[in-house]
Design a protein around this motif. Structure first.
Motif, PDB file in Angstrom:
ATOM      1  N   ASP A  47       0.831  -1.210   0.000  1.00 49.60           N
ATOM      2  CA  ASP A  47       0.000   0.000   0.000  1.00 49.60           C
ATOM      3  C   ASP A  47       0.864   1.260   0.000  1.00 49.60           C
ATOM      4  OD1 ASP A  47      -2.202  -1.672   0.116  1.00 49.60           O
ATOM      5  OD2 ASP A  47      -2.584  -1.315   2.250  1.00 49.60           O
ATOM      6  N   VAL A  48       1.900   1.272   0.857  1.00 53.10           N
ATOM      7  CA  VAL A  48       2.800   2.439   0.935  1.00 53.10           C
ATOM      8  C   VAL A  48       3.523   2.610  -0.397  1.00 53.10           C
ATOM      9  CG1 VAL A  48       4.883   3.367   2.042  1.00 53.10           C
ATOM     10  CG2 VAL A  48       3.065   2.362   3.450  1.00 53.10           C
ATOM     11  N   ASP A  49       4.001   1.521  -0.963  1.00 52.65           N
ATOM     12  CA  ASP A  49       4.693   1.555  -2.249  1.00 52.65           C
ATOM     13  C   ASP A  49       3.817   2.234  -3.301  1.00 52.65           C
ATOM     14  OD1 ASP A  49       6.449   1.039  -4.361  1.00 52.65           O
ATOM     15  OD2 ASP A  49       6.126  -1.122  -4.347  1.00 52.65           O
ATOM     16  N   GLU A  50       2.587   1.792  -3.403  1.00 50.35           N
ATOM     17  CA  GLU A  50       1.660   2.369  -4.382  1.00 50.35           C
ATOM     18  C   GLU A  50       1.396   3.850  -4.088  1.00 50.35           C
ATOM     19  OE1 GLU A  50      -2.952   1.726  -5.605  1.00 50.35           O
ATOM     20  OE2 GLU A  50      -1.733  -0.084  -5.346  1.00 50.35           O
ATOM     21  N   ARG A  51       1.217   4.189  -2.822  1.00 51.49           N
ATOM     22  CA  ARG A  51       0.918   5.572  -2.439  1.00 51.49           C
ATOM     23  C   ARG A  51       2.078   6.522  -2.771  1.00 51.49           C
ATOM     24  NH1 ARG A  51      -2.497   9.501  -2.148  1.00 51.49           N
ATOM     25  NH2 ARG A  51      -2.285  10.820  -0.351  1.00 51.49           N
ATOM     26  N   LEU A  52       3.306   6.065  -2.578  1.00 55.02           N
ATOM     27  CA  LEU A  52       4.463   6.931  -2.836  1.00 55.02           C
ATOM     28  C   LEU A  52       4.632   7.231  -4.326  1.00 55.02           C
ATOM     29  CD1 LEU A  52       7.109   5.624  -0.282  1.00 55.02           C
ATOM     30  CD2 LEU A  52       5.446   7.486  -0.046  1.00 55.02           C
ATOM     31  N   HIS A  56       1.110  12.609  -5.321  1.00 55.83           N
ATOM     32  CA  HIS A  56       1.023  13.878  -6.056  1.00 55.83           C
ATOM     33  C   HIS A  56       0.835  13.553  -7.528  1.00 55.83           C
ATOM     34  CE1 HIS A  56       1.897  16.816  -3.024  1.00 55.83           C
ATOM     35  NE2 HIS A  56       3.141  16.484  -2.846  1.00 55.83           N
ATOM     36  N   ASP A  57      -0.038  14.284  -8.194  1.00 57.69           N
ATOM     37  CA  ASP A  57      -0.242  14.057  -9.628  1.00 57.69           C
ATOM     38  C   ASP A  57       1.015  14.363 -10.434  1.00 57.69           C
ATOM     39  OD1 ASP A  57      -2.821  13.238  -9.262  1.00 57.69           O
ATOM     40  OD2 ASP A  57      -3.695  15.191  -9.713  1.00 57.69           O
ATOM     41  N   GLU A  58       1.783  15.375  -9.994  1.00 58.61           N
ATOM     42  CA  GLU A  58       2.915  15.847 -10.790  1.00 58.61           C
ATOM     43  C   GLU A  58       4.267  15.269 -10.349  1.00 58.61           C
ATOM     44  OE1 GLU A  58       2.327  18.417  -7.287  1.00 58.61           O
ATOM     45  OE2 GLU A  58       0.961  17.753  -8.837  1.00 58.61           O
ATOM     46  N   SER A  59       4.292  14.473  -9.284  1.00 58.10           N
ATOM     47  CA  SER A  59       5.579  13.934  -8.833  1.00 58.10           C
ATOM     48  C   SER A  59       5.372  12.649  -8.038  1.00 58.10           C
ATOM     49  CB  SER A  59       6.317  14.968  -7.980  1.00 58.10           C
ATOM     50  OG  SER A  59       5.616  15.185  -6.769  1.00 58.10           O
ATOM     51  N   PHE A  60       6.488  12.052  -7.642  1.00 61.49           N
ATOM     52  CA  PHE A  60       6.472  10.851  -6.810  1.00 61.49           C
ATOM     53  C   PHE A  60       7.656  10.919  -5.863  1.00 61.49           C
ATOM     54  CE2 PHE A  60       9.321   9.910 -10.243  1.00 61.49           C
ATOM     55  CZ  PHE A  60      10.319   9.150  -9.666  1.00 61.49           C
ATOM     56  N   LEU A  61       7.640  10.087  -4.867  1.00 59.27           N
ATOM     57  CA  LEU A  61       8.777   9.985  -3.957  1.00 59.27           C
ATOM     58  C   LEU A  61       9.633   8.800  -4.391  1.00 59.27           C
ATOM     59  CD1 LEU A  61       7.147  10.739  -0.529  1.00 59.27           C
ATOM     60  CD2 LEU A  61       9.174  11.831  -1.443  1.00 59.27           C
TER      61      LEU A  61
END
Length: 152
Positions: A47-52, A56-61
């Motif tokens: 779940d965390v993997d998918e959320r990261l 944000h629509d314009e970026s990711f961690l």
């Protein structure tokens, strides 16, 4: 770096882990630190993997899993074991995962859902034990407006 990290408890009352964790990780990376997220549950890490990737629509961690290649190069590493393969300065504990060895970390974040009575009781017991051990503790809770304030 001292031998004992700061251990900060984050008591979720108005927000969810999915809302809070990415922001804390952004601030960690802005400091120039790496992060290790530890959960005892593989499904939570999924779940965390998918959320990261999508918070944000314009970026990711930028992040990776400890059981995948190049774990040592990841700015944010997701792990069930908690082994600090990426040399993280910040450790994030979710879902009542064991804290384990904290040497080498600057700060540990214990994030728990205050609306979940077993999680709340576990966090209270953990706080008491760590306090008795002389840990450098801080307790953060959300205001009615959703901001974080240091309560202890």
């Amino acid at each position: 770096m001292s031998g004992k990290p700061e251990i900060w408890f984050y008591h979720l009352e108005r927000s969810t882990l999915d809302q809070v964790l990415p922001t804390l990780l952004e601030k960690t990376l802005e400091r120039g630190w790496r992060a290790l997220i530890k959960s005892a549950h593989a499904h939570r890490l999924d779940d965390v993997d998918e959320r990261l990737w999508s918070f944000h629509d314009e970026s990711f961690l930028p992040h990776g899993r400890a059981d995948q290649p190049h774990a040592d190069r990841q700015p944010v590493l997701l792990s069930e074991s908690g082994e600090n393969l990426n040399g993280a300065q910040a450790l994030f504990i979710v879902d009542d995962a064991e804290l384990g060895v904290t040497e080498g970390f600057e700060r540990c974040f214990i994030i728990f859902d205050g609306r979940d009575e077993p999680a709340l009781q576990h966090a209270r017991g953990r706080w008491k034990t760590l306090k008795e051990q002389g840990a450098n503790l801080a307790y953060w809770r959300q205001t009615d407006e959703g901001r974080w304030e240091k309560a202890a």
